[in-house]
Write an enzyme that holds these catalytic residues in place. Structure first.
Site, PDB file in Angstrom:
ATOM      1  N   THR A  40       0.822  -1.215   0.000  1.00 54.48           N
ATOM      2  CA  THR A  40       0.000   0.000   0.000  1.00 54.48           C
ATOM      3  C   THR A  40       0.853   1.261   0.000  1.00 54.48           C
ATOM      4  OG1 THR A  40      -0.148  -0.183   2.417  1.00 54.48           O
ATOM      5  CG2 THR A  40      -1.966  -1.088   1.138  1.00 54.48           C
ATOM      6  N   HIS A  45       7.192   0.795   7.747  1.00 51.13           N
ATOM      7  CA  HIS A  45       7.426   1.662   8.898  1.00 51.13           C
ATOM      8  C   HIS A  45       7.671   0.781  10.123  1.00 51.13           C
ATOM      9  CE1 HIS A  45       3.307   0.717  10.107  1.00 51.13           C
ATOM     10  NE2 HIS A  45       2.882   1.123   8.914  1.00 51.13           N
ATOM     11  N   HIS A  48       5.656  -2.283  11.067  1.00 48.44           N
ATOM     12  CA  HIS A  48       5.922  -3.555  10.383  1.00 48.44           C
ATOM     13  C   HIS A  48       7.020  -4.349  11.080  1.00 48.44           C
ATOM     14  CE1 HIS A  48       4.179  -1.243   6.855  1.00 48.44           C
ATOM     15  NE2 HIS A  48       3.474  -2.353   6.832  1.00 48.44           N
ATOM     16  N   LYS A  82      -9.810  -0.906   9.296  1.00 49.32           N
ATOM     17  CA  LYS A  82     -10.254   0.221   8.487  1.00 49.32           C
ATOM     18  C   LYS A  82     -11.747   0.485   8.720  1.00 49.32           C
ATOM     19  CE  LYS A  82      -6.250   0.690   6.586  1.00 49.32           C
ATOM     20  NZ  LYS A  82      -5.406   1.869   6.895  1.00 49.32           N
ATOM     21  N   ARG A  86     -10.776   1.132   1.285  1.00 47.54           N
ATOM     22  CA  ARG A  86      -9.501   1.651   0.801  1.00 47.54           C
ATOM     23  C   ARG A  86      -9.693   2.236  -0.602  1.00 47.54           C
ATOM     24  NH1 ARG A  86      -4.620  -0.233   3.146  1.00 47.54           N
ATOM     25  NH2 ARG A  86      -4.893  -1.872   4.711  1.00 47.54           N
ATOM     26  N   GLN A 169      -6.650 -14.373   1.572  1.00 51.97           N
ATOM     27  CA  GLN A 169      -5.564 -14.615   2.528  1.00 51.97           C
ATOM     28  C   GLN A 169      -5.516 -16.093   2.926  1.00 51.97           C
ATOM     29  OE1 GLN A 169      -5.079 -11.662   5.591  1.00 51.97           O
ATOM     30  NE2 GLN A 169      -4.055 -13.082   6.983  1.00 51.97           N
ATOM     31  N   ASP A 190      -5.275  -8.181  14.941  1.00 53.14           N
ATOM     32  CA  ASP A 190      -6.444  -7.979  14.083  1.00 53.14           C
ATOM     33  C   ASP A 190      -6.523  -8.987  12.946  1.00 53.14           C
ATOM     34  OD1 ASP A 190      -4.264  -7.020  12.709  1.00 53.14           O
ATOM     35  OD2 ASP A 190      -5.276  -5.233  11.925  1.00 53.14           O
ATOM     36  N   LYS A 227      -0.837   4.404  20.836  1.00 52.49           N
ATOM     37  CA  LYS A 227      -0.300   3.355  19.978  1.00 52.49           C
ATOM     38  C   LYS A 227       1.170   3.592  19.681  1.00 52.49           C
ATOM     39  CE  LYS A 227      -1.435   0.799  15.757  1.00 52.49           C
ATOM     40  NZ  LYS A 227      -2.322   0.736  14.572  1.00 52.49           N
ATOM     41  N   LYS A 230       3.810   5.952  16.388  1.00 49.71           N
ATOM     42  CA  LYS A 230       3.394   7.238  15.839  1.00 49.71           C
ATOM     43  C   LYS A 230       4.096   8.366  16.594  1.00 49.71           C
ATOM     44  CE  LYS A 230       0.361   5.669  12.873  1.00 49.71           C
ATOM     45  NZ  LYS A 230       0.520   5.849  11.422  1.00 49.71           N
ATOM     46  N   THR A 231       4.467   9.408  15.861  1.00 48.65           N
ATOM     47  CA  THR A 231       5.074  10.583  16.468  1.00 48.65           C
ATOM     48  C   THR A 231       4.298  11.806  16.001  1.00 48.65           C
ATOM     49  OG1 THR A 231       6.595  11.060  14.637  1.00 48.65           O
ATOM     50  CG2 THR A 231       7.329   9.461  16.285  1.00 48.65           C
TER      51      THR A 231
END
Length: 418
Positions: A40, A45, A48, A82, A86, A169, A190, A227, A230-231
């Site tokens: 995607t 990041h 992952h 989500k 998407r 999947q 998830d 979470k 994230k920054t």
């Protein structure tokens, strides 16, 4: 200590479909295991890294990790996590992202005892009729709509396209079980429903005695309940062009004392004894931040190599000491990316006028003269005390930057325009 016990100690296991069976399997032989990532974007990041660190531990223990790049599923869109559909990407975008992710994962896992595959290679060969006859018949719609990833979307709606993602999947797991000897799928919490669907499909096709297992990883939260990963500036990327090695290093070195031991367990390959010793230092000498420094060193080296680590350490040391004269223009760009800045011309100018008129760094000429006379101003690492001194933007850092420092910590970056 075997791999499963080590993962438990590191807090890396959320759920397993059959922990006793999996423990016996990995004790008896080396297995294949896999995790998927949809293309995607053109970079991974640090989120992952959560499943990938687990795969890397299996690899170091002699097992064979397989990464599935979702060239097929990525064209569909995973509804997991989500709240809405998407936006579908063009196939050119998907293929570009696939290439970028392949390069990044090869850097993390090497080429020995590691395989990267693309599920478009098999999903793209299935006709619509084959999909419905060979696979659709094996999935119950009543069961599918009660899966959390689907149920959470029923009120706002979910397309048939994303509804079928769990089947695709599952086909991935079956294919890898048959062709790559993969017996374990790893994913985030998830992904539990999708993973168990895959195991069910394997049992229906291969028989109930087929040994296939699932393992999910806990949702990683910081001590403040937010979470991980994230920054204020957004995601922390593995691509050095998106997040420089220096920024990456700083992310880890600035972790909270309450989180650092958990991250040492999860994101480093340090031994239990080494981590226990660092945990003790967090308790007794937290001001030294030795655990954070070691965490930053280990993860930066894993992602960016020894060269990237040395670069990050060099910039960190220079900015802390103020001795920046020997840094390259690229290193200045990395280290001061988020500092206050302004664009200035390349022409030479009196320092007082330059600080006030060109950069707006000083509020007035009187204040500028006072700070210069008192020795509070450094230009490109050199103290300037002469109010008649001249700024030459072309003199340092390839003529791209002029770095101003006031006091010990107040930095300012002037970007020179041609």
């Amino acid at each position: 200590m075997d791999i499963i016990e080590d993962l438990k100690w590191r807090g890396a296991i959320n759920q397993t479909t059959d922990q006793e069976g999996l423990e016996k399997l990995v004790q008896d032989k080396h297995i294949g295991l896999y995790c998927g990532v949809d293309p995607t974007g053109d970079s991974l990041h640090i989120g992952h890294l959560i499943p990938f660190m687990l795969l890397k531990r299996f690899q170091l223990a002699g097992h064979h990790p397989v990464i599935v790049i979702g060239g097929g599923t990525g064209a569909i869109g995973d509804p997991s996590g989500k709240k809405s559909e998407r936006v579908l990407q063009t196939m050119d975008q998907v293929k570009h992202n696939e290439q970028c992710l392949t390069e990044q994962m090869t850097k993390l896992f090497g080429t020995d005892n590691f395989t990267i595959v693309n599920n478009r290679d098999w999903l793209g060969q299935i006709s619509l009729l084959d999909f419905l006859r060979d696979y659709g018949k094996l999935f119950n719609v009543n069961t599918m709509i009660h899966k959390e990833i689907v149920a959470s979307r029923l009120e706002v709606g979910i397309s048939f396209t994303e509804f079928t993602y769990q089947i695709l999947q599952s086909i991935d797991f079956l294919h890898l079980y048959q062709k790559e000897n993969v017996q374990l799928q790893v994913g985030g919490a998830d992904q539990w429903g999708n993973i168990t669907d895959g195991i069910d499909l394997i049992h229906k096709v291969e028989g109930s005695k087929a040994q296939a297992y699932g393992l999910t990883i806990p949702l990683m939260l910081k001590a403040d309940g937010t979470k991980f990963g994230k920054t204020a500036g957004g995601a922390v990327w593995l691509d050095p062009k998106k997040t420089s090695p220096y920024e990456f290093y700083q992310f880890w070195i600035n972790q909270d004392d309450r989180d650092v031991v958990k991250y040492l367990k999860y994101f480093t390959f340090l031994s239990h004894d080494e981590i226990a010793a660092l945990a003790e230092k967090v308790k007794k000498e937290p001001w030294k931040r030795e655990a954070q420094r070691r965490l930053a060193e280990e993860v930066t080296k894993f992602v960016h190599g020894e060269k990237g680590l040395k670069e990050a350490q060099r910039i960190t040391k220079s900015l802390f000491s103020g001795d920046i004269a020997d840094l390259s223009a690229d290193e200045i760009e990395q280290g001061m990316k988020n500092m206050p800045s302004a664009n200035v011309s390349a022409e030479k100018k009196n320092i007082v006028l330059w600080l006030v008129d060109d950069t707006k760094f000083e509020p007035s000429r009187r204040q500028a003269r006072q700070d210069i006379t008192n020795g509070a101003i450094r230009i490109n690492g050199e103290k300037v005390t002469d109010v008649d001194a001249e700024i030459d933007p072309a003199s340092h850092f390839d003529g791209k930057f002029v770095v101003v420092r006031k006091g010990k910590k107040h930095y300012f970056l002037a970007r020179v325009t041609k």
